[in-house]
Write an enzyme that holds these catalytic residues in place. Structure first.
Site, PDB file in Angstrom:
ATOM      1  N   HIS A   5      46.214  37.962  49.079  1.00 49.07           N
ATOM      2  CA  HIS A   5      44.827  37.901  49.548  1.00 49.07           C
ATOM      3  C   HIS A   5      44.319  36.529  49.094  1.00 49.07           C
ATOM      4  CE1 HIS A   5      40.826  39.208  50.620  1.00 49.07           C
ATOM      5  NE2 HIS A   5      40.390  38.801  49.448  1.00 49.07           N
ATOM      6  N   LYS A  26      36.114  31.787  49.058  1.00 47.13           N
ATOM      7  CA  LYS A  26      37.379  31.265  49.586  1.00 47.13           C
ATOM      8  C   LYS A  26      37.192  30.571  50.933  1.00 47.13           C
ATOM      9  CE  LYS A  26      39.567  35.200  49.464  1.00 47.13           C
ATOM     10  NZ  LYS A  26      38.506  36.037  48.916  1.00 47.13           N
ATOM     11  N   ASP A  44      42.089  34.421  54.448  1.00 46.99           N
ATOM     12  CA  ASP A  44      42.056  35.780  53.908  1.00 46.99           C
ATOM     13  C   ASP A  44      43.421  36.323  53.498  1.00 46.99           C
ATOM     14  OD1 ASP A  44      40.451  37.998  53.072  1.00 46.99           O
ATOM     15  OD2 ASP A  44      41.309  39.119  54.742  1.00 46.99           O
ATOM     16  N   ARG A 103      36.260  23.105  29.592  1.00 44.69           N
ATOM     17  CA  ARG A 103      35.919  21.712  29.856  1.00 44.69           C
ATOM     18  C   ARG A 103      37.175  20.846  29.937  1.00 44.69           C
ATOM     19  NH1 ARG A 103      33.269  17.726  25.757  1.00 44.69           N
ATOM     20  NH2 ARG A 103      32.949  15.950  27.118  1.00 44.69           N
TER      21      ARG A 103
END
Length: 148
Positions: A5, A26, A44, A103
């Site tokens: 997915h 996405k 997808d 970071r």
């Protein structure tokens, strides 16, 4: 063959696997990358297979060339290609989730179909997300490097 997915877009055949939960951005991030010159490989669902030591992505036949754009629907006519070699994974992190983007992260990778692929966490909805993806791709392909 494995199916995930996930979305996949590619710059000059160099694929970026974009993973995340439903609604994590996405397709939105993929669309922004396409508008910068990437081509859609899959939206997808992405099929993956190892070939000659590389991880190759393609779209399932029934959705090839299609992208769902939230608020518009399923669109055809977007610049797309049939397959791409996966060079990196962008794991989408939602703002406010427990999944924190460090970071200065340690370089991470994941094995998919027996192939090691570098992974970066990205917030899809940050304005700089497409820039970060392009820089991460340049690092993954050796065009740029991270100084530790």
């Amino acid at each position: 063959m494995t199916q995930l997915h996930a979305n996949c877009v590619a710059f000059d055949g160099q694929g970026i696997l974009v993973r995340g939960l439903s609604g994590s951005g996405k397709s939105d991030l993929s669309l922004r990358l396409i508008l910068r010159g990437a081509q859609l490989v899959s939206d997808d669902r992405t099929d993956l297979v190892a070939r000659d030591g590389a991880l190759v992505a393609s779209a399932p036949e029934q959705i090839a060339g299609l992208i769902e754009i939230r608020g518009l629907g399923v669109i055809t006519g977007i610049s797309h290609c049939r397959h791409a070699e996966i060079c990196m994974i962008a794991d989408l992190v939602e703002p406010g989730s427990d999944d924190i983007i460090d970071r200065m992260p340690e370089l991470a990778s994941e094995m998919l179909c027996g192939v090691s692929i570098p992974v970066w966490k990205i917030n899809a909805f940050e304005a700089s997300a497409p820039d970060k993806i392009e820089i991460a791709l340049a690092v993954a392909t050796g065009k740029m490097r991270i100084i530790s």
